[in-house]
Design a protein around this motif. Structure first.
Motif, PDB file in Angstrom:
ATOM      1  N   TYR A  89      -3.772 -26.121 -13.925  1.00  0.00           N
ATOM      2  CA  TYR A  89      -2.761 -26.449 -12.917  1.00  0.00           C
ATOM      3  C   TYR A  89      -2.054 -25.178 -12.442  1.00  0.00           C
ATOM      4  O   TYR A  89      -1.875 -24.960 -11.239  1.00  0.00           O
ATOM      5  N   ILE A  90      -1.665 -24.318 -13.380  1.00  0.00           N
ATOM      6  CA  ILE A  90      -0.955 -23.080 -13.022  1.00  0.00           C
ATOM      7  C   ILE A  90      -1.857 -22.166 -12.200  1.00  0.00           C
ATOM      8  O   ILE A  90      -1.429 -21.567 -11.200  1.00  0.00           O
ATOM      9  N   PHE A  91      -3.126 -22.054 -12.611  1.00  0.00           N
ATOM     10  CA  PHE A  91      -4.079 -21.240 -11.856  1.00  0.00           C
ATOM     11  C   PHE A  91      -4.242 -21.775 -10.436  1.00  0.00           C
ATOM     12  O   PHE A  91      -4.265 -21.013  -9.460  1.00  0.00           O
ATOM     13  N   SER A  92      -4.332 -23.092 -10.311  1.00  0.00           N
ATOM     14  CA  SER A  92      -4.516 -23.694  -8.991  1.00  0.00           C
ATOM     15  C   SER A  92      -3.297 -23.477  -8.108  1.00  0.00           C
ATOM     16  O   SER A  92      -3.421 -23.270  -6.893  1.00  0.00           O
ATOM     17  N   VAL A  93      -2.113 -23.510  -8.714  1.00  0.00           N
ATOM     18  CA  VAL A  93      -0.897 -23.242  -7.945  1.00  0.00           C
ATOM     19  C   VAL A  93      -0.902 -21.792  -7.450  1.00  0.00           C
ATOM     20  O   VAL A  93      -0.492 -21.499  -6.319  1.00  0.00           O
ATOM     21  N   ALA A  94      -1.380 -20.877  -8.296  1.00  0.00           N
ATOM     22  CA  ALA A  94      -1.480 -19.474  -7.871  1.00  0.00           C
ATOM     23  C   ALA A  94      -2.456 -19.337  -6.693  1.00  0.00           C
ATOM     24  O   ALA A  94      -2.203 -18.589  -5.736  1.00  0.00           O
ATOM     25  N   VAL A  95      -3.570 -20.059  -6.750  1.00  0.00           N
ATOM     26  CA  VAL A  95      -4.517 -20.050  -5.634  1.00  0.00           C
ATOM     27  C   VAL A  95      -3.851 -20.599  -4.375  1.00  0.00           C
ATOM     28  O   VAL A  95      -4.036 -20.083  -3.271  1.00  0.00           O
ATOM     29  N   PHE A  96      -3.056 -21.664  -4.562  1.00  0.00           N
ATOM     30  CA  PHE A  96      -2.333 -22.219  -3.415  1.00  0.00           C
ATOM     31  C   PHE A  96      -1.421 -21.187  -2.779  1.00  0.00           C
ATOM     32  O   PHE A  96      -1.350 -21.070  -1.552  1.00  0.00           O
ATOM     33  N   MET A  97      -0.686 -20.424  -3.597  1.00  0.00           N
ATOM     34  CA  MET A  97       0.234 -19.424  -3.053  1.00  0.00           C
ATOM     35  C   MET A  97      -0.538 -18.376  -2.235  1.00  0.00           C
ATOM     36  O   MET A  97      -0.100 -17.976  -1.156  1.00  0.00           O
ATOM     37  N   VAL A  98      -1.682 -17.933  -2.756  1.00  0.00           N
ATOM     38  CA  VAL A  98      -2.497 -16.955  -2.029  1.00  0.00           C
ATOM     39  C   VAL A  98      -3.002 -17.549  -0.717  1.00  0.00           C
ATOM     40  O   VAL A  98      -2.897 -16.942   0.349  1.00  0.00           O
ATOM     41  N   HIS A  99      -3.547 -18.771  -0.798  1.00  0.00           N
ATOM     42  CA  HIS A  99      -4.080 -19.438   0.392  1.00  0.00           C
ATOM     43  C   HIS A  99      -2.984 -19.649   1.430  1.00  0.00           C
ATOM     44  O   HIS A  99      -3.182 -19.398   2.634  1.00  0.00           O
ATOM     45  N   GLY A 103       5.588 -22.270  -5.246  1.00  0.00           N
ATOM     46  CA  GLY A 103       4.643 -22.073  -6.344  1.00  0.00           C
ATOM     47  C   GLY A 103       5.342 -22.044  -7.695  1.00  0.00           C
ATOM     48  O   GLY A 103       4.888 -22.665  -8.662  1.00  0.00           O
ATOM     49  N   LEU A 104       6.469 -21.323  -7.771  1.00  0.00           N
ATOM     50  CA  LEU A 104       7.215 -21.253  -9.032  1.00  0.00           C
ATOM     51  C   LEU A 104       7.776 -22.612  -9.417  1.00  0.00           C
ATOM     52  O   LEU A 104       7.824 -22.964 -10.608  1.00  0.00           O
ATOM     53  N   VAL A 105       8.198 -23.400  -8.415  1.00  0.00           N
ATOM     54  CA  VAL A 105       8.697 -24.749  -8.715  1.00  0.00           C
ATOM     55  C   VAL A 105       7.601 -25.591  -9.336  1.00  0.00           C
ATOM     56  O   VAL A 105       7.797 -26.262 -10.354  1.00  0.00           O
ATOM     57  N   TYR A 106       6.406 -25.552  -8.740  1.00  0.00           N
ATOM     58  CA  TYR A 106       5.302 -26.349  -9.283  1.00  0.00           C
ATOM     59  C   TYR A 106       4.876 -25.842 -10.662  1.00  0.00           C
ATOM     60  O   TYR A 106       4.532 -26.631 -11.542  1.00  0.00           O
TER      61      TYR A 106
END
Length: 952
Positions: free
Chosen positions: A877-887, A921-924
């Motif tokens: 989940y954390i990795f995916s949120v990081a990908v979201f922030m980049v995207h 991203g940090l919230v998620y």
């Protein structure tokens, strides 16, 4: 099928694209009628100043230049082209078509230069006059001579085509207006009507697709209003890349009319021969030979005003350009670098250092070309720090000057500003230059060439490719239309034969004896190509002092070759725009006029404007009774923002609310006011985009339009922000979190009996739209660039697919996750959706009022703890949120320029957006971290829950 004539092709537009198409129709045995909106043919093509590209031409071979179509194609793809089949066709045909111009029209294209983005010198021009004028005029003359000698061609001016005629799915002709009456022509239609870079009206294509550019000046003539694109769309033709409008970095600023909306363009060849761009501090800040979008982007980041400076060797190589620009008042000659430094207000040592660093980089490149410290464009390494720091290091140097020579070196210098120049998008065409319809098949009988056609250049056009585009696709369209008309009778003929011997030179006079122009515009011409003088002007002539009194837009005289011309009524019809003439109002324009025009132009196109000769006698009255008295010239104030930017006057400019950006931060380190303004514009843009998405959606139309991405992205970002705020209720315990989940999922009466509520359904449609359009644009536009630009061009596509995988898993885990093992969780839902009495305590989604019956809901609070207690799922989940922030950050950079936000605020809006993405991203990420670090606790209504619901 109804009966209609198909023995002629109809060409709409008299620029180089239209002329190439018309001549080619005739060359292949067909008849043609050319309809032009203006009084005179030529269009924007006549203003092209750099030249026409050709790879593998006879001229290149004679000069030993090792170029070919494959190298050219790679450069064009790197430069921004996204459709390899069209780019390849453009480049493969370039040599033959440039040679066609030289051989069939007796043109001089013997000079070859390297422009920005090209790895080889391939931009051809002649020794005299602008190449656009030279080439276009030669083709105009040829078609005129064909019309004089035969019935194979007709030219009709002042003909505004406004409708295409169809029979089923076939284009069979067009309707045009001339002199207040409507007329029809039948046959296959070739649209060559140009782009939309001069339409600043509220309903223009520019306002629809690039509202952020409306404040800029333009190099386009007033006829460029996108008529052909609109007519094509009206019968189902597809469009492509309409958002890609090229901003050229070198529009010339005229000091005494700095706010003019229409600007002259500095030929890219000025940079090709060694011109350097300096900022207000006298320093270089970019690769002068980089792509146009790159140079413009670096200008936005640097300090204006910007100057294009040519040393003696550079200016000598292109001297007549420099003299022409100097005559028009948009370039200045300095006898020494010392004088230039003084005028710029910088120390001479700064100019010396800038030139010395450039000189040393060039010398190092000569001896160690691949050992530079900076990344180079288009590949390799560069020794040039000034451009290397921008990621586009300079590799090619020409006419370099050591710093020690600057003090006594003469310079030609122009102040430059970014200008709207070229529309890459337009009607989607195939390799026959046929317009593509809604079924992805060619519309029979409809073709496009030149700027009206889209898909050739992608998101950026290389210099010298515009004239080439007109010639190549004009000829492709002409051949295809001739073949469509004639079938088995399709056969090539010799233009020189049908025109009665062809041209003996690019400036041969055409008397139009047969009257190819319906207006008989040459009816007053004499055998010498000049008009008789009105009112006996030769008897005494007019003094220059008398001519000087007629210097306004309402009363404009000029002198050319000793003749006095009253051009007042001609101003609005001049292909180069009013400013091109008003610059010389009341003056002798002979030198500058002859630099551009062949000697027979006045006699052919404006004979009635000649009112007398220059002499010492008494002045005569002007023919036609034009107003006299020297009324003050009206100035076109144009786009103040870009002009103030060009002159470095962003502060204190109150003439336009967009200009007052208040760049002075005062006592703060950051400019608080400007960030507040940027936030305000961002909020307005988001509200507009969301409302437009919900309320103005048209019928579903599958296209490459970025609008599907940008609007769905804005809606999804808004949802993600709201969703993140709602998810924060997990920190308040199960009552709030499960109550929020019930509110969000059900919204009581909004489910309409479906498994999800209307919000979820709309968000799902937005996600599907975003994914589908993104994948389609990647497939159509990005994959072709991987081989030339690397896998980095797929950053958004790769991260987007990763997010799609995450979203699918996330939905199955949480939205559709099984909570039966915990039993229902009971809450007392407020009867009006929100518990208004619980706002202060933030228990918004449940109430403790005993009269409200408890309702069993999904226990997502317990589900959250069950899933995120597993470290693997938490990490995923954390990795995916990081990908979201980049995207999201990558996408945000692409979204912000098309939201209609004033350009001065776009940079700050980008920063605000990045901040939003990072905070979200940090919230998620806080959810799984919180769950792993804590234990669940009971809610306020624990007494009505199932005992042992979850392990405490």
């Amino acid at each position: 099928m109804a009966c209609f004539p198909t023995s002629q092709a109809i060409v709409v537009g008299g620029g180089l694209g239209g002329m190439s198409a018309a001549n080619t129709v005739v060359e292949n045995g067909g008849r043609v009628v050319l309809l032009d909106k203006s009084s005179f043919c030529g269009g924007n093509s006549t203003k092209a100043t750099s030249g026409i590209n050709g790879a593998g031409t006879k001229t290149q071979k004679a000069k030993g230049i090792p170029d070919n179509a494959e190298i050219f194609t790679q450069d064009t793809l790197k430069g921004g082209a996204k459709k390899p089949e069209l780019a390849k066709l453009l480049c493969d045909n370039s040599a033959d078509d440039v040679d066609w111009l030289v051989e069939k029209f007796n043109l001089d294209l013997s000079l070859v230069a390297r422009l920005g983005g090209h790895s080889q010198p391939r931009t051809h021009r002649g020794k005299e006059r602008f190449p656009g004028m030279t080439i276009t005029y030669a083709l105009i003359q040829m078609l005129e001579k064909v019309a004089e000698k035969t019935d194979l061609a007709r030219i009709i001016t002042k003909a505004k085509v406004f409708k295409l005629v169809t029979e089923g799915n076939v284009c069979v002709g067009c309707v045009y207006e001339k002199g207040g009456q409507n007329f029809q022509e039948f046959g296959p239609v070739i649209l060559a009507s140009g782009g939309f870079g001069a339409d600043f009206t509220s309903n223009s294509l520019l306002a629809q697709y690039r509202p952020d550019l409306l404040h800029l000046p333009t190099t386009n003539g007033e006829h460029c209003t996108g008529d052909g694109i609109k007519m094509g769309e009206a019968i189902g033709a597809k469009t492509i890349d309409l958002e890609w409008v090229q901003v050229h970095p070198t529009g010339l600023v005229k000091p005494d009319d700095a706010d003019a909306k229409i600007k002259f363009l500095a030929a890219e060849a000025l940079r090709g021969v060694g011109g350097l761009i300096l900022n207000a501090d006298g320093k270089r800040f970019c690769n002068e030979l980089g792509r146009r979008d790159y140079v413009t982007g670096e200008m936005w980041k640097s300090k204006p005003p910007f100057r294009l400076c040519l040393n003696k060797a550079a200016s000598d190589e292109i001297i007549w350009h420099c003299k022409h620009y100097t005559g028009r008042g948009v370039m200045k000659y300095y006898s020494s670098g010392e004088d230039l430094a003084k005028d710029m207000g910088v120390d001479l040592s700064v100019l010396e250092q800038s030139h010395e660093e450039h000189y040393q980089a060039a010398k190092k490149t000569e001896t160690h070309p691949d050992e530079g410290a900076w990344p180079a464009y288009p590949s390799g390494k560069s020794h040039d720090e000034a451009s290397g720091k921008t990621g586009s290091g300079k590799k090619f140097f020409h006419n370099i000057l050591p710093g020690s020579a600057v003090r006594h070196e003469p310079f030609y210098v122009a102040i430059i500003t970014p200008v709207i120049h070229y529309c890459m998008g337009g009607l989607l065409i195939d390799t026959d230059s046929a317009c593509v319809g809604p079924n992805d098949k060619a519309i029979p009988g409809l073709y496009a060439a030149g700027e009206v056609a889209g898909g050739v250049h992608g998101n950026n056009r290389l210099g010298g490719n515009s004239l080439l585009d007109c010639v190549v696709f004009g000829r492709v369209a002409g051949r295809a239309a001739a073949k469509y008309m004639l079938g088995a009778d399709f056969k090539p003929v010799d233009l020189r034969e049908v025109s009665g011997g062809g041209l003996t030179g690019a400036v041969e006079s055409s008397k139009l004896a047969g009257g190819s122009y319906e207006d008989k515009m040459n009816s007053a011409t004499t055998a010498a190509g000049a008009a008789p003088m009105a009112n006996g002007g030769a008897a005494g002539g007019m003094t220059l002092a008398e001519v000087a009194k007629h210097n306004s837009k309402a009363d404009c005289w000029v002198v050319v070759d000793g003749q006095v011309l009253d051009v007042t009524s001609f101003l609005s019809e001049h292909p180069g725009g009013e400013l091109a003439i008003l610059t010389f109002a009341g003056k002798d324009a002979t030198e500058e006029f002859n630099m551009i025009h062949p000697p027979d132009v006045i006699g052919k196109y404006a004979p009635d404007s000649v009112i007398g000769n220059v002499g010492s006698g008494v002045a005569v009255a002007a023919a036609g009774g034009a107003a006299k008295g020297g009324a003050p010239a009206r100035k076109d104030k144009g786009g103040a923002l870009s002009n103030h930017h060009a002159w470095g006057h962003l502060d204190g400019a109150q003439t336009n609310w967009r200009v007052d950006l208040d760049e002075n931060p005062g006592v703060f380190i950051l400019n608080i006011k400007s960030y507040f303004n940027a936030t305000w514009f961002l909020v307005l843009a988001i509200l507009y985009e969301v409302c437009a998405t919900i309320f103005s959606a048209k019928n579903i139309k599958i296209s490459n339009d970025r609008l599907g991405l940008t609007r769905s992205a804005i809606l999804l970002i808004l949802f993600i922000v709201i969703h993140a705020v709602g998810n924060l209720h997990v920190f308040k315990g199960p009552d709030d979190f499960n109550g929020y989940g019930y509110f969000y999922v059900r919204l009581y009466w909004t489910g309409f009996g479906l498994p999800a509520n209307i919000v979820e359904e709309y968000i799902l449609l937005s996600v599907l739209l975003h994914v589908f359009v993104g994948l389609k644009r990647t497939w159509d536009m990005k994959l072709a660039l991987v081989s030339s630009q690397g896998v980095g061009v797929l950053n958004l596509a790769i991260s987007g697919l990763m997010l799609l995988t995450f979203m699918t898993i996330h939905l199955f885990q949480f939205r559709f996750g099984d909570t039966d093992q915990f039993g229902p969780y009971y809450i007392r839902p407020p009867p009006y959706l929100i518990n208004f009495w619980g706002i202060l305590s933030l228990n918004l989604f449940w109430t403790d009022a005993s009269y409200v019956e408890p309702v069993g809901v999904r226990d997502i609070y317990a589900l959250e703890f069950q899933i995120f207690k597993n470290p693997l799922w938490s990490f995923f989940y954390i990795f995916s949120v990081a990908v979201f922030m980049v995207h999201a950050c990558l996408g945000w950079k692409k979204v912000t320029p098309v939201l209609g936000i004033p350009r001065g605020h776009i940079g700050k809006v980008e920063i605000i957006g990045y901040g939003i993405m990072i905070v979200m991203g940090l919230v998620y990420i806080s959810f799984p971290v919180y769950v792993m670090a804590t234990k669940p606790f009971s809610g306020y209504e624990d007494g009505i829950q199932t005992p042992g619901r979850i392990e405490q």
